[in-house]
Scaffold this motif. Sequence first.
Motif, PDB file in Angstrom:
ATOM      1  N   SER A  18      32.675  54.482  14.306  1.00 18.30           N
ATOM      2  CA  SER A  18      32.939  55.910  14.473  1.00 18.30           C
ATOM      3  C   SER A  18      34.345  56.170  15.015  1.00 18.30           C
ATOM      4  CB  SER A  18      31.892  56.517  15.415  1.00 18.30           C
ATOM      5  OG  SER A  18      32.170  57.865  15.659  1.00 18.30           O
ATOM      6  N   GLU A  19      34.744  55.418  16.023  1.00 13.63           N
ATOM      7  CA  GLU A  19      36.075  55.599  16.613  1.00 13.63           C
ATOM      8  C   GLU A  19      37.181  55.220  15.635  1.00 13.63           C
ATOM      9  OE1 GLU A  19      35.872  53.377  20.241  1.00 13.63           O
ATOM     10  OE2 GLU A  19      34.821  54.985  21.300  1.00 13.63           O
ATOM     11  N   ALA A  20      36.992  54.149  14.894  1.00 16.54           N
ATOM     12  CA  ALA A  20      37.992  53.743  13.900  1.00 16.54           C
ATOM     13  C   ALA A  20      38.093  54.779  12.789  1.00 16.54           C
ATOM     14  CB  ALA A  20      37.648  52.367  13.329  1.00 16.54           C
ATOM     15  N   VAL A  21      36.951  55.292  12.344  1.00 19.16           N
ATOM     16  CA  VAL A  21      36.953  56.326  11.303  1.00 19.16           C
ATOM     17  C   VAL A  21      37.722  57.550  11.792  1.00 19.16           C
ATOM     18  CG1 VAL A  21      35.509  57.968  10.019  1.00 19.16           C
ATOM     19  CG2 VAL A  21      34.864  55.557  10.115  1.00 19.16           C
ATOM     20  N   GLN A  22      37.483  57.959  13.014  1.00 18.28           N
ATOM     21  CA  GLN A  22      38.183  59.133  13.557  1.00 18.28           C
ATOM     22  C   GLN A  22      39.694  58.930  13.593  1.00 18.28           C
ATOM     23  OE1 GLN A  22      36.435  59.938  17.368  1.00 18.28           O
ATOM     24  NE2 GLN A  22      34.444  60.498  16.497  1.00 18.28           N
ATOM     25  N   ARG A  23      40.124  57.775  14.071  1.00 21.38           N
ATOM     26  CA  ARG A  23      41.569  57.501  14.146  1.00 21.38           C
ATOM     27  C   ARG A  23      42.193  57.435  12.750  1.00 21.38           C
ATOM     28  NH1 ARG A  23      39.660  54.221  18.357  1.00 21.38           N
ATOM     29  NH2 ARG A  23      39.559  52.421  16.970  1.00 21.38           N
ATOM     30  N   ARG A  42      33.344  50.483   7.415  1.00 20.17           N
ATOM     31  CA  ARG A  42      32.062  49.736   7.495  1.00 20.17           C
ATOM     32  C   ARG A  42      32.153  48.393   6.772  1.00 20.17           C
ATOM     33  NH1 ARG A  42      29.879  54.940   6.982  1.00 20.17           N
ATOM     34  NH2 ARG A  42      29.702  54.678   4.728  1.00 20.17           N
ATOM     35  N   ARG A  43      32.766  48.376   5.581  1.00 18.23           N
ATOM     36  CA  ARG A  43      32.930  47.103   4.862  1.00 18.23           C
ATOM     37  C   ARG A  43      33.816  46.149   5.653  1.00 18.23           C
ATOM     38  NH1 ARG A  43      33.510  50.442   0.644  1.00 18.23           N
ATOM     39  NH2 ARG A  43      35.754  50.110   0.505  1.00 18.23           N
ATOM     40  N   SER A  44      34.883  46.688   6.223  1.00 19.32           N
ATOM     41  CA  SER A  44      35.795  45.859   7.018  1.00 19.32           C
ATOM     42  C   SER A  44      35.063  45.256   8.206  1.00 19.32           C
ATOM     43  CB  SER A  44      36.983  46.692   7.501  1.00 19.32           C
ATOM     44  OG  SER A  44      37.708  47.192   6.405  1.00 19.32           O
ATOM     45  N   ARG A  45      34.250  46.064   8.876  1.00 21.14           N
ATOM     46  CA  ARG A  45      33.462  45.586  10.015  1.00 21.14           C
ATOM     47  C   ARG A  45      32.516  44.466   9.590  1.00 21.14           C
ATOM     48  NH1 ARG A  45      31.318  42.909  12.944  1.00 21.14           N
ATOM     49  NH2 ARG A  45      29.886  43.438  14.614  1.00 21.14           N
ATOM     50  N   LEU A  59      40.830  44.248  14.817  1.00 21.31           N
ATOM     51  CA  LEU A  59      40.796  43.631  13.496  1.00 21.31           C
ATOM     52  C   LEU A  59      40.161  44.551  12.454  1.00 21.31           C
ATOM     53  CD1 LEU A  59      39.791  39.996  14.489  1.00 21.31           C
ATOM     54  CD2 LEU A  59      42.022  40.795  13.674  1.00 21.31           C
ATOM     55  N   VAL A  60      39.078  45.201  12.821  1.00 18.55           N
ATOM     56  CA  VAL A  60      38.413  46.127  11.897  1.00 18.55           C
ATOM     57  C   VAL A  60      39.360  47.251  11.508  1.00 18.55           C
ATOM     58  CG1 VAL A  60      36.586  47.867  11.713  1.00 18.55           C
ATOM     59  CG2 VAL A  60      36.056  45.613  12.634  1.00 18.55           C
ATOM     60  N   GLU A  61      39.994  47.841  12.490  1.00 23.50           N
ATOM     61  CA  GLU A  61      40.876  48.970  12.209  1.00 23.50           C
ATOM     62  C   GLU A  61      42.093  48.537  11.383  1.00 23.50           C
ATOM     63  OE1 GLU A  61      43.098  52.592  14.549  1.00 23.50           O
ATOM     64  OE2 GLU A  61      41.435  51.545  15.515  1.00 23.50           O
ATOM     65  N   LEU A  63      42.303  45.987   9.257  1.00 21.11           N
ATOM     66  CA  LEU A  63      41.880  45.695   7.892  1.00 21.11           C
ATOM     67  C   LEU A  63      41.589  46.991   7.133  1.00 21.11           C
ATOM     68  CD1 LEU A  63      41.111  43.767   5.644  1.00 21.11           C
ATOM     69  CD2 LEU A  63      38.841  43.549   6.691  1.00 21.11           C
ATOM     70  N   ALA A  64      40.904  47.906   7.761  1.00 19.74           N
ATOM     71  CA  ALA A  64      40.603  49.182   7.117  1.00 19.74           C
ATOM     72  C   ALA A  64      41.891  49.943   6.805  1.00 19.74           C
ATOM     73  CB  ALA A  64      39.691  50.022   8.007  1.00 19.74           C
ATOM     74  N   ARG A  65      42.835  49.971   7.739  1.00 21.90           N
ATOM     75  CA  ARG A  65      44.111  50.665   7.522  1.00 21.90           C
ATOM     76  C   ARG A  65      44.845  50.067   6.329  1.00 21.90           C
ATOM     77  NH1 ARG A  65      45.745  50.643  12.200  1.00 21.90           N
ATOM     78  NH2 ARG A  65      45.477  52.842  12.704  1.00 21.90           N
ATOM     79  N   GLN A  66      44.900  48.749   6.254  1.00 17.12           N
ATOM     80  CA  GLN A  66      45.584  48.095   5.139  1.00 17.12           C
ATOM     81  C   GLN A  66      44.939  48.461   3.808  1.00 17.12           C
ATOM     82  OE1 GLN A  66      48.422  46.452   5.069  1.00 17.12           O
ATOM     83  NE2 GLN A  66      48.214  46.305   2.875  1.00 17.12           N
ATOM     84  N   ARG A  67      43.634  48.476   3.765  1.00 16.66           N
ATOM     85  CA  ARG A  67      42.939  48.834   2.526  1.00 16.66           C
ATOM     86  C   ARG A  67      43.153  50.288   2.165  1.00 16.66           C
ATOM     87  NH1 ARG A  67      37.508  45.179   3.240  1.00 16.66           N
ATOM     88  NH2 ARG A  67      38.568  43.227   2.738  1.00 16.66           N
ATOM     89  N   LEU A  68      43.199  51.147   3.154  1.00 17.42           N
ATOM     90  CA  LEU A  68      43.445  52.565   2.895  1.00 17.42           C
ATOM     91  C   LEU A  68      44.870  52.784   2.398  1.00 17.42           C
ATOM     92  CD1 LEU A  68      41.529  53.975   5.952  1.00 17.42           C
ATOM     93  CD2 LEU A  68      40.852  54.202   3.555  1.00 17.42           C
TER      94      LEU A  68
END
Length: 75
Positions: A18-23, A42-45, A59-61, A63-68
Motif C-alpha cells: 500500500s505504501e509503495a503504491v501510494q508513493r 504486488r508482482r515485484s513483492r 527492493l520492492v519499490e 523494482l516496481a519503479r523500474q518496471r513502471l
Amino acid sequence: MIRSESTDCSSSDDVLVSEAVQRLEREFRGSIHRGVIAGVVRRSRHELDSPSAGALPELVERLARQRLLQHVTAN
C-alpha cells in the motif's frame, strides 16, 4: 496461541504494498493508472520474497519503479 508466519507476513505485506503504491502513484500520476501500479508492486513483492525483511521495502519499490519506467517508455 501460536501465530503462523503467513499471517504476520500478510499484514506487513499489505502495508508495504500500500505504501509503495501510494508513493509510486504520486510519481507516475497522469502516466500510469493506479491499478497497473498496484499490480506491478504486488508482482515485484512476490518476486522478491527471499531477501531479508529489512531490505525488502526498498527492493520492492525499486523494482516496481523500474518496471513502471519501462512501461512509460514503451507506450
